[in-house]
Scaffold this motif. Sequence first.
Motif, PDB file in Angstrom:
ATOM      1  N   LEU A   1       0.673  -1.134   0.057  1.00 53.96           N
ATOM      2  CA  LEU A   1      -0.112  -0.062  -0.157  1.00 53.96           C
ATOM      3  C   LEU A   1       0.981   1.349   0.078  1.00 53.96           C
ATOM      4  O   LEU A   1       0.264   2.285  -0.269  1.00 53.96           O
ATOM      5  N   THR A   2       2.136   1.261   0.477  1.00 55.28           N
ATOM      6  CA  THR A   2       2.828   2.515   0.412  1.00 55.28           C
ATOM      7  C   THR A   2       4.127   2.479  -0.827  1.00 55.28           C
ATOM      8  O   THR A   2       4.468   1.517  -1.192  1.00 55.28           O
TER       9      THR A   2
ATOM     10  N   TRP B   1       0.598   7.976   6.439  1.00 56.63           N
ATOM     11  CA  TRP B   1      -0.024   7.023   7.059  1.00 56.63           C
ATOM     12  C   TRP B   1       0.460   6.978   8.522  1.00 56.63           C
ATOM     13  O   TRP B   1       1.522   7.179   9.152  1.00 56.63           O
TER      14      TRP B   1
ATOM     15  N   PRO C   1      -9.002  -1.349  -1.072  1.00 59.91           N
ATOM     16  CA  PRO C   1      -7.571  -1.702  -0.585  1.00 59.91           C
ATOM     17  C   PRO C   1      -7.468  -3.257  -0.241  1.00 59.91           C
ATOM     18  O   PRO C   1      -6.377  -3.707  -0.498  1.00 59.91           O
TER      19      PRO C   1
ATOM     20  N   TRP D   1      -6.582  -4.846  -3.592  1.00 64.10           N
ATOM     21  CA  TRP D   1      -5.384  -4.371  -3.961  1.00 64.10           C
ATOM     22  C   TRP D   1      -4.302  -5.047  -3.306  1.00 64.10           C
ATOM     23  O   TRP D   1      -3.121  -5.745  -3.788  1.00 64.10           O
ATOM     24  N   LEU D   2      -4.472  -5.529  -1.872  1.00 66.57           N
ATOM     25  CA  LEU D   2      -3.521  -6.336  -1.236  1.00 66.57           C
ATOM     26  C   LEU D   2      -3.668  -7.532  -1.708  1.00 66.57           C
ATOM     27  O   LEU D   2      -2.588  -8.489  -1.861  1.00 66.57           O
TER      28      LEU D   2
END
Length: 383
Positions: free
Chosen positions: A120-121, A172, A255, A258-259
Amino acid sequence: MEDGWAQALAERSALGLLRQTEVLQPAPGMRPLYHDAAGRLLLSFASNDYLGLARHPALREAAQQSFAVGEFGSGAAPLLGGERRQHAELAAALASWLGVEAVLLFGSGYLANLGVFGALTSAQDHLFLDRLAHASLIDGARLSGARLQRFRHNDLEHLETLLRKPRSGRAWIVSEGVFSMDGDLAPLPELLALAQRYDAALILDEAHAFGVLGREGRGSVEHWQCDGDALILRIGTLGKAFGSYGAFVASSAFPICWLQQAARSYLFHTALPASLAAATLAALPLLQQAQDRREHLQRLRQRLQAGLHGRPFLPSQTPIQGLILGSNAAALAAAAALRAAGIYCPAVRPPTVPQGQARLRISLSAAHSIEDIEQLLHALERV
């Protein structure tokens, strides 16, 4: 090479930091009793089985039924044929329980935290991580390549000072809901307010909060009565209050999707055995309906803290009770004295805790009784 390892181990031993695996065999019954390798019976205050579900017959029966008609291992990664009906049912049940759109299962909390940060980052993002966050959060943040900054434990002013600084990329905020060594709570309403004020996302590791906090065990969001939709990600483990094994990430659909595409620790791990998913599915309604167990935990905590009056224990509202002893030698000596009295509560030393804060981490379970607390307190009086 061998000489170098021997010297390094000798140095670690001299500092009181050498660790060794303890083989413990569960004794029959629901109490947290174990036989050590010498056959001695020990009352454990070291397990994270907060609700006492690890020995519940419903979990054993569900696992046995699944195993009887299935296989021992899943045999493949989830996306390569390792997913079973039990996994899908567990993910759907967890999502419904938490009121989120989707849940993704992982092999462990450590794998979940590695996968979340890596997927995610980006290198342009900024991660603001509580100083006492778990090692898996630290490792996930470091390996992600994002810019990592640590704020003083639960220090909102320090966090805001860091958030105010100009930055590129996304911000975050990362914290635990219940901190694994100190047992205290993250100030979730204030963290959410800062996240909204500075356009940051929030990652909350609820490993020690799910099952323990909230009337139905939904963790920090339920405890603080916050809007769960404002949380970008909640991470939970199944090997603590659930009494099983594994982990999950809960969030909105995008999310999680996406993971599933990008989290390497999900893509390349073998799926949990279906029998474990079945056992966890059986544990979920027990956890939801375990308010009596949560109330019993509070009574145990109150009695323990009353008995520890005058000793340097941490003011925790949770089953995690830290008795600070300072030096590694003092913590090891106290753990050895307790063991001689029939109690298993190993010393916790750096790097698990900061230097100079070696301790006994007393972990309470709903399977303990008031009499067990009295036994512990009596033993501590002689330490």
